[in-house]
Design a protein around this motif. Sequence first.
Motif, PDB file in Angstrom:
ATOM      1  N   ALA A 283      27.210  31.593  47.437  1.00 36.31           N
ATOM      2  CA  ALA A 283      26.836  30.268  47.935  1.00 36.31           C
ATOM      3  C   ALA A 283      28.026  29.588  48.603  1.00 36.31           C
ATOM      4  O   ALA A 283      27.876  28.911  49.631  1.00 36.31           O
ATOM      5  CB  ALA A 283      26.317  29.404  46.780  1.00 36.31           C
ATOM      6  N   HIS A 284      29.201  29.761  48.026  1.00 32.88           N
ATOM      7  CA  HIS A 284      30.435  29.208  48.600  1.00 32.88           C
ATOM      8  C   HIS A 284      30.661  29.776  50.002  1.00 32.88           C
ATOM      9  O   HIS A 284      30.952  29.034  50.947  1.00 32.88           O
ATOM     10  CB  HIS A 284      31.591  29.557  47.669  1.00 32.88           C
ATOM     11  N   GLU A 285      30.508  31.072  50.144  1.00 32.56           N
ATOM     12  CA  GLU A 285      30.731  31.705  51.444  1.00 32.56           C
ATOM     13  C   GLU A 285      29.665  31.306  52.457  1.00 32.56           C
ATOM     14  O   GLU A 285      29.958  31.092  53.638  1.00 32.56           O
ATOM     15  CB  GLU A 285      30.788  33.219  51.267  1.00 32.56           C
ATOM     16  N   LEU A 286      28.418  31.172  51.987  1.00 27.53           N
ATOM     17  CA  LEU A 286      27.368  30.655  52.868  1.00 27.53           C
ATOM     18  C   LEU A 286      27.727  29.258  53.341  1.00 27.53           C
ATOM     19  O   LEU A 286      27.634  28.932  54.537  1.00 27.53           O
ATOM     20  CB  LEU A 286      26.027  30.633  52.134  1.00 27.53           C
ATOM     21  N   GLY A 287      28.134  28.405  52.404  1.00 27.70           N
ATOM     22  CA  GLY A 287      28.498  27.037  52.766  1.00 27.70           C
ATOM     23  C   GLY A 287      29.626  26.982  53.765  1.00 27.70           C
ATOM     24  O   GLY A 287      29.582  26.206  54.734  1.00 27.70           O
ATOM     25  N   LEU A 288      30.650  27.799  53.563  1.00 27.50           N
ATOM     26  CA  LEU A 288      31.766  27.833  54.511  1.00 27.50           C
ATOM     27  C   LEU A 288      31.288  28.214  55.911  1.00 27.50           C
ATOM     28  O   LEU A 288      31.753  27.654  56.917  1.00 27.50           O
ATOM     29  CB  LEU A 288      32.836  28.811  54.035  1.00 27.50           C
TER      30      LEU A 288
END
Length: 401
Positions: A283-288
Amino acid sequence: MTQRPQFYRFHQGERQLPFDATEYDARLAGLRRIMAARGVEAAVFTSMQNVAYYSGFLYCAFGRPYGLVVTASDCVTISAGIDGAQPWRRSHGDAITYTDWQRDNYWRAVASVTGPGRTIGVEGDHLTLTASAALDTFLAPAARVDLAAATMRQRMYKSPAELDLIRAGAAVADIGGHAIRDAVHPGAREIDIAIAGRDAMELEIARRFPQAEYRDTWVWFQSGINTDGAHNPVTARALRPGDILSLNTFPMISGYYTALERTLFLHEADADSLRIWRANVAAHELGLSLLKPGMRCAEITERINAFFAERDLLRYRSFGYGHSFGILSHYYGREAGLELREDVDTVLEPGMVISMEPMLTIPEGQPGAGGYREHDIAIITEDGHENITGFPYGPEANIVD
């Protein structure tokens, strides 16, 4: 008997500010355009964030009122006598000191700059009921205009000088993170590990900024059940093998806040914990990947919400997915117009600085219990973003032997 003054000017020593005069002149020019468009003749700021943003002076109230008055020609900090000439040394523009021998000398000092019967700009989200009544008594304003939202929006766009300072802060946060990781071992207390990270950051700030004031840098290092909240204070809990850990470093440089936040495990992470951790990292990488010009804060939030919902994890989301950076800390300065939440429609633009920090909190007694959080800082550019956080994340990097 000599009559004691209600206020006076105490100017001594060399001035030392976080930025040069051209930076503050540009900020004040932007503010005066806002004031002119709204018919404001004098702005009376009372919050730490706006006083610091427009003057450079970050006050320590300790129960006393402080402020900044800006007119078409003047920029004047209003400070208590207990601070000596320090407010002037750390202010851009003029500085008036009020005395405490007579109640409301603060407001008399403010009125000496604004004059009576003017259209006064205020911060509606900071002015207390008591201060509001005093303002009416001593300034007798013809009208009031709330400048809180407009000044917050001005602060959301960072200058090149601000971006340089924020980049330095992120690098210091990484140094604190490495010091913390090195201090992690079974039996170590949260407080001991937090001290190691804080000391490393303060020494690095002093090395990089020898003319600055040093205060307010801190660490939240949490373990076990104490990871369930992002802002849980440090305790004396001793670490045990298998613990989930939350590393949070917060260097403060001249009022500017930066942060590093990472999930770690001590020695090992079980299969359920790894599943949740990896989902949060994804989710963090998607958000970035979504942090780029033209994206709405609410749209980014909805995309990450959908990702978690597909994995039956959305119910464990703890808060919004990110927020603005600049002059703020845990007790002042929130730029609420730039937060990754469902109710924020701000469009990302170059010069904004925002975090990506998804968090899942799994309650005690459930598989994978604990709080999982990763946090990077991104500067929005013309074609995407610049990630200024360097500390690694995820199971491959942060299971501490």
